[in-house]
Each structure stands twice: as structure tokens, then as C-alpha cells.
Motif scaffolding. Structure first.
Motif, PDB file in Angstrom:
ATOM      1  N   GLU A 221     127.519  91.852  23.378  1.00  0.00           N
ATOM      2  CA  GLU A 221     127.976  90.457  23.342  1.00  0.00           C
ATOM      3  C   GLU A 221     129.499  90.415  23.269  1.00  0.00           C
ATOM      4  O   GLU A 221     130.087  90.719  22.221  1.00  0.00           O
ATOM      5  CB  GLU A 221     127.354  89.758  22.129  1.00  0.00           C
ATOM      6  CG  GLU A 221     127.728  88.310  21.962  1.00  0.00           C
ATOM      7  CD  GLU A 221     127.262  87.447  23.116  1.00  0.00           C
ATOM      8  OE1 GLU A 221     128.109  87.113  23.962  1.00  0.00           O
ATOM      9  OE2 GLU A 221     126.060  87.124  23.160  1.00  0.00           O
ATOM     10  N   ASP A 222     130.135  90.053  24.367  1.00  0.00           N
ATOM     11  CA  ASP A 222     131.601  90.097  24.425  1.00  0.00           C
ATOM     12  C   ASP A 222     132.246  89.128  23.426  1.00  0.00           C
ATOM     13  O   ASP A 222     133.272  89.440  22.820  1.00  0.00           O
ATOM     14  CB  ASP A 222     132.098  89.789  25.845  1.00  0.00           C
ATOM     15  CG  ASP A 222     131.583  88.472  26.383  1.00  0.00           C
ATOM     16  OD1 ASP A 222     130.426  88.443  26.833  1.00  0.00           O
ATOM     17  OD2 ASP A 222     132.324  87.468  26.322  1.00  0.00           O
ATOM     18  N   TYR A 223     131.621  87.956  23.234  1.00  0.00           N
ATOM     19  CA  TYR A 223     132.211  86.963  22.338  1.00  0.00           C
ATOM     20  C   TYR A 223     132.269  87.493  20.896  1.00  0.00           C
ATOM     21  O   TYR A 223     133.201  87.171  20.146  1.00  0.00           O
ATOM     22  CB  TYR A 223     131.415  85.656  22.397  1.00  0.00           C
ATOM     23  CG  TYR A 223     132.014  84.573  21.555  1.00  0.00           C
ATOM     24  CD1 TYR A 223     133.133  83.875  22.004  1.00  0.00           C
ATOM     25  CD2 TYR A 223     131.493  84.260  20.306  1.00  0.00           C
ATOM     26  CE1 TYR A 223     133.710  82.889  21.226  1.00  0.00           C
ATOM     27  CE2 TYR A 223     132.062  83.278  19.517  1.00  0.00           C
ATOM     28  CZ  TYR A 223     133.169  82.595  19.986  1.00  0.00           C
ATOM     29  OH  TYR A 223     133.740  81.622  19.205  1.00  0.00           O
ATOM     30  N   ALA A 224     131.294  88.295  20.519  1.00  0.00           N
ATOM     31  CA  ALA A 224     131.284  88.866  19.170  1.00  0.00           C
ATOM     32  C   ALA A 224     132.468  89.819  18.975  1.00  0.00           C
ATOM     33  O   ALA A 224     133.139  89.798  17.939  1.00  0.00           O
ATOM     34  CB  ALA A 224     129.963  89.597  18.924  1.00  0.00           C
ATOM     35  N   HIS A 225     132.737  90.639  19.991  1.00  0.00           N
ATOM     36  CA  HIS A 225     133.892  91.543  19.905  1.00  0.00           C
ATOM     37  C   HIS A 225     135.193  90.724  19.859  1.00  0.00           C
ATOM     38  O   HIS A 225     136.116  91.061  19.116  1.00  0.00           O
ATOM     39  CB  HIS A 225     133.924  92.478  21.118  1.00  0.00           C
ATOM     40  CG  HIS A 225     132.869  93.534  21.094  1.00  0.00           C
ATOM     41  ND1 HIS A 225     133.009  94.709  20.386  1.00  0.00           N
ATOM     42  CD2 HIS A 225     131.641  93.595  21.671  1.00  0.00           C
ATOM     43  CE1 HIS A 225     131.916  95.451  20.539  1.00  0.00           C
ATOM     44  NE2 HIS A 225     131.075  94.801  21.313  1.00  0.00           N
ATOM     45  N   TYR A 226     135.241  89.657  20.656  1.00  0.00           N
ATOM     46  CA  TYR A 226     136.433  88.801  20.677  1.00  0.00           C
ATOM     47  C   TYR A 226     136.644  88.148  19.300  1.00  0.00           C
ATOM     48  O   TYR A 226     137.754  88.194  18.743  1.00  0.00           O
ATOM     49  CB  TYR A 226     136.255  87.737  21.755  1.00  0.00           C
ATOM     50  CG  TYR A 226     137.381  86.748  21.875  1.00  0.00           C
ATOM     51  CD1 TYR A 226     138.662  87.142  22.222  1.00  0.00           C
ATOM     52  CD2 TYR A 226     137.140  85.390  21.662  1.00  0.00           C
ATOM     53  CE1 TYR A 226     139.689  86.210  22.353  1.00  0.00           C
ATOM     54  CE2 TYR A 226     138.158  84.456  21.792  1.00  0.00           C
ATOM     55  CZ  TYR A 226     139.429  84.870  22.130  1.00  0.00           C
ATOM     56  OH  TYR A 226     140.440  83.953  22.257  1.00  0.00           O
ATOM     57  N   GLY A 227     135.587  87.590  18.746  1.00  0.00           N
ATOM     58  CA  GLY A 227     135.697  86.943  17.433  1.00  0.00           C
ATOM     59  C   GLY A 227     136.087  87.936  16.346  1.00  0.00           C
ATOM     60  O   GLY A 227     136.921  87.625  15.484  1.00  0.00           O
TER      61      GLY A 227
ATOM     62  N   THR B 145     119.761  86.292  25.399  1.00  0.00           N
ATOM     63  CA  THR B 145     121.157  86.367  24.998  1.00  0.00           C
ATOM     64  C   THR B 145     122.029  85.947  26.176  1.00  0.00           C
ATOM     65  O   THR B 145     121.564  85.837  27.297  1.00  0.00           O
ATOM     66  CB  THR B 145     121.563  87.791  24.576  1.00  0.00           C
ATOM     67  OG1 THR B 145     121.687  88.601  25.753  1.00  0.00           O
ATOM     68  CG2 THR B 145     120.545  88.400  23.642  1.00  0.00           C
ATOM     69  N   ARG B 146     123.311  85.742  25.871  1.00  0.00           N
ATOM     70  CA  ARG B 146     124.248  85.393  26.945  1.00  0.00           C
ATOM     71  C   ARG B 146     124.887  86.630  27.535  1.00  0.00           C
ATOM     72  O   ARG B 146     125.762  86.513  28.379  1.00  0.00           O
ATOM     73  CB  ARG B 146     125.375  84.522  26.386  1.00  0.00           C
ATOM     74  CG  ARG B 146     124.940  83.195  25.855  1.00  0.00           C
ATOM     75  CD  ARG B 146     126.113  82.550  25.176  1.00  0.00           C
ATOM     76  NE  ARG B 146     126.772  83.523  24.300  1.00  0.00           N
ATOM     77  CZ  ARG B 146     127.760  83.223  23.481  1.00  0.00           C
ATOM     78  NH1 ARG B 146     128.215  81.998  23.427  1.00  0.00           N
ATOM     79  NH2 ARG B 146     128.312  84.135  22.711  1.00  0.00           N
ATOM     80  N   ALA B 147     124.481  87.791  27.055  1.00  0.00           N
ATOM     81  CA  ALA B 147     125.179  89.020  27.442  1.00  0.00           C
ATOM     82  C   ALA B 147     125.209  89.185  28.954  1.00  0.00           C
ATOM     83  O   ALA B 147     124.190  89.075  29.621  1.00  0.00           O
ATOM     84  CB  ALA B 147     124.513  90.216  26.793  1.00  0.00           C
ATOM     85  N   ARG B 148     126.391  89.428  29.477  1.00  0.00           N
ATOM     86  CA  ARG B 148     126.561  89.641  30.913  1.00  0.00           C
ATOM     87  C   ARG B 148     126.680  91.113  31.229  1.00  0.00           C
ATOM     88  O   ARG B 148     126.812  91.479  32.386  1.00  0.00           O
ATOM     89  CB  ARG B 148     127.823  88.922  31.384  1.00  0.00           C
ATOM     90  CG  ARG B 148     127.722  87.418  31.301  1.00  0.00           C
ATOM     91  CD  ARG B 148     129.099  86.792  31.363  1.00  0.00           C
ATOM     92  NE  ARG B 148     128.999  85.350  31.266  1.00  0.00           N
ATOM     93  CZ  ARG B 148     129.112  84.535  32.311  1.00  0.00           C
ATOM     94  NH1 ARG B 148     129.326  85.017  33.506  1.00  0.00           N
ATOM     95  NH2 ARG B 148     129.018  83.236  32.163  1.00  0.00           N
ATOM     96  N   VAL B 149     126.723  91.915  30.197  1.00  0.00           N
ATOM     97  CA  VAL B 149     126.912  93.349  30.383  1.00  0.00           C
ATOM     98  C   VAL B 149     125.970  94.108  29.460  1.00  0.00           C
ATOM     99  O   VAL B 149     125.413  93.540  28.516  1.00  0.00           O
ATOM    100  CB  VAL B 149     128.368  93.770  30.056  1.00  0.00           C
ATOM    101  CG1 VAL B 149     129.354  93.119  30.996  1.00  0.00           C
ATOM    102  CG2 VAL B 149     128.716  93.475  28.604  1.00  0.00           C
TER     103      VAL B 149
END
Lengths: 149, 112
Positions: free
Chosen positions: A85-91, B52-56
Motif C-alpha cells: 500500500e503506497d499511501y501507507a508508506h507515504y503517510g 485493497t487499493r494496492a496498484r503494486v
């Protein structure tokens, strides 16, 4: 008239179902009342500890409330539960940045940027943290914590 | 009873993706060195069905071989790489009880 100090804060269990609480918490968060949202979301996490949506909203509310240590813990749990989850890493990166833990912040923001190379906000945050690290290195300052402790 | 592996089974994998942000090296009690890193692979839009929203997918990797360890530690985050290796399930026990993770033991790594 409702006391402004407690406005938006639930007394005991809030009305409605947990889904109603969630919608209310997100409305509070989006409406610029993150402290009240955080209270509601903390209660929701007790009721539904497995919900990723609740955890993410709670992490956001803690960050917006400037409770960066707690926000870093919540975003860190999100990263642990879903490392994709990219947003989690960003947050997590933003929270660590606010805590002046720059190298750790750089790693998390770099991971978010690797995951979503097209996100300008991710790239900009990473560039700013890298610039801070570079400036501190050039000045012989510690890479973590305040400049004048 | 035989202990040899059935040659008709395989867990060989090939991954093409972007190198994650952290490459960590540590020495094991055995004296071997292991390098851990992540390869980020874009998920096809039709595969995003897990709620999930995960794109990767961020795929955890390990490398024990010196050439792979040396190469991966010289690369920048985001570098496109191609890795070959085997899926491995690793088990350990901590205060929370037994845990396990599925990761890739990388035996070859080249620029993608």
C-alpha cells in the motif's frame, strides 16, 4: 448549546452502527476536525481491529491532529499489514519527517515513490527530505532530531 | 521413504520490477551474509480484486550469493531489475507466536 471544547466528541458509545461511526469520522476528518475524528476512530478500532479502512482513517486523523508519534505507529501498522500500500508508506514517511527522523522518512517516501512513480506529491516530499539530509550532512549536523536540542 | 525432491515440482520464479528503497545486509549466526530487499511489480488492473487499493505488489526478496548481494547494494531505488530465484517459506517464533513469510531467494539479478 454544545460546549465547543467537546463538540464532535462522542460521550460513551456513539449513536448508530459502526459503519455510521465510520462515515461520521470521515466527515469530521474531511471537515477539518481531526481530533474528534481520532476519538471516534480509536473507538472503532476497538470494535473492528481488522479493518484496514478504519486503521488508515485513524492514522490520517492522528497525523492531521499533529500527533505524529501515534500517526507513525498507526501508519507503521498499516505498512506491516499491507506492504504493497503506497499511501501507507507515504503517510509513515510524512510522520517520520515531522518527527525529524529524516533517514527513516527518506526510506519510506522513496518506497512510496517507487510504488507510484507518477505521484508528484510523493516525489516532492522525498526531494525535500533528501535536501534536508544533504544540508545537514554538509553542515555536520545530526541527521535526526532538532538542530539545537 | 526417500528424501530426494520430486523433479516434477518447482517453485522457480522470475520477477521484473523496480527495486525498493531499502537494501539491508546482515550476518546470520551461521556466518553467512544475507541481503534483503523488495522488488515492486505493477499489478494489472484486472488483478486488483482483493479489496485493497494496492496498484503494486511489493515482493520481499533475499540473496545469499555474493554476486547478487554485491550487485543489489550498488543499485538505486526504482532501478528496473530482473530477478530469478525460488519461492521460500520461512518460519520463526516470536512473542506473538509462530509466524511465517513467503519470499523469493534470488539467485540471479540483472538490470531489467
Amino acid at each position: 448549546m454544545e460546549d465547543p471544547a467537546t463538540q464532535g466528541y462522542p460521550a460513551g458509545d456513539p449513536d448508530g452502527s459502526p459503519y455510521d461511526w465510520y462515515r461520521r469520522a470521515v466527515a469530521l476528518l474531511d471537515g477539518g476536525n481531526p481530533d474528534a475524528a481520532a476519538v471516534l476512530l480509536a473507538r472503532l478500532r476497538e470494535v473492528d481491529p481488522s479493518s484496514m479502512s478504519v486503521l488508515e482513517a485513524h492514522a490520517r486523523s492522528l497525523f492531521d491532529s499533529k500527533r505524529y508519534e501515534a500517526a507513525a505507529m498507526a501508519f507503521g501498522e498499516l505498512v506491516e499489514r499491507n506492504p504493497s500500500e503506497d499511501y501507507a508508506h507515504y503517510g509513515l514517511g510524512l510522520s517520520l519527517w515531522r518527527l525529524q527522523r529524516f533517514p527513516e522518512a527518506r526510506d519510506q517516501l522513496a518506497m512510496a515513490t517507487v510504488m507510484r512513480p507518477g505521484r508528484a506529491d510523493y516525489a516532492q516530499a522525498l526531494a525535500q527530505v533528501r535536501a534536508t539530509i544533504r544540508a545537514r550532512e554538509e553542515s555536520g549536523l545530526p541527521l535526526e532530531g532538532p538542530v539545537n536540542p | 521413504m526417500t528424501s530426494s525432491a520430486d523433479p516434477s515440482t518447482s517453485c522457480q520464479v522470475r520477477i521484473v520490477g523496480r527495486l525498493g528503497s531499502r537494501v539491508d545486509s546482515r550476518e546470520l549466526p551461521s556466518g553467512d551474509t544475507v541481503v534483503t530487499f523488495t522488488i515492486v511489480v505493477d499489478r494489472p488492473r484486472r488483478a486488483r480484486s482483493d479489496g485493497t487499493r494496492a496498484r503494486v505488489d511489493a515482493i520481499p526478496c533475499q540473496a545469499f550469493l555474493a554476486p547478487v548481494r554485491r550487485r543489489v547494494t550498488t543499485l538505486e531505488p526504482g532501478t528496473l531489475v530482473e530477478a530469478e530465484g525460488r519461492l521460500r517459506r520461512r518460519f520463526w517464533r516470536n512473542l506473538a507466536g509462530p509466524s511465517s513469510v513467503l519470499d523469493v531467494e534470488v539467485t540471479k539479478l540483472r538490470l531489467g
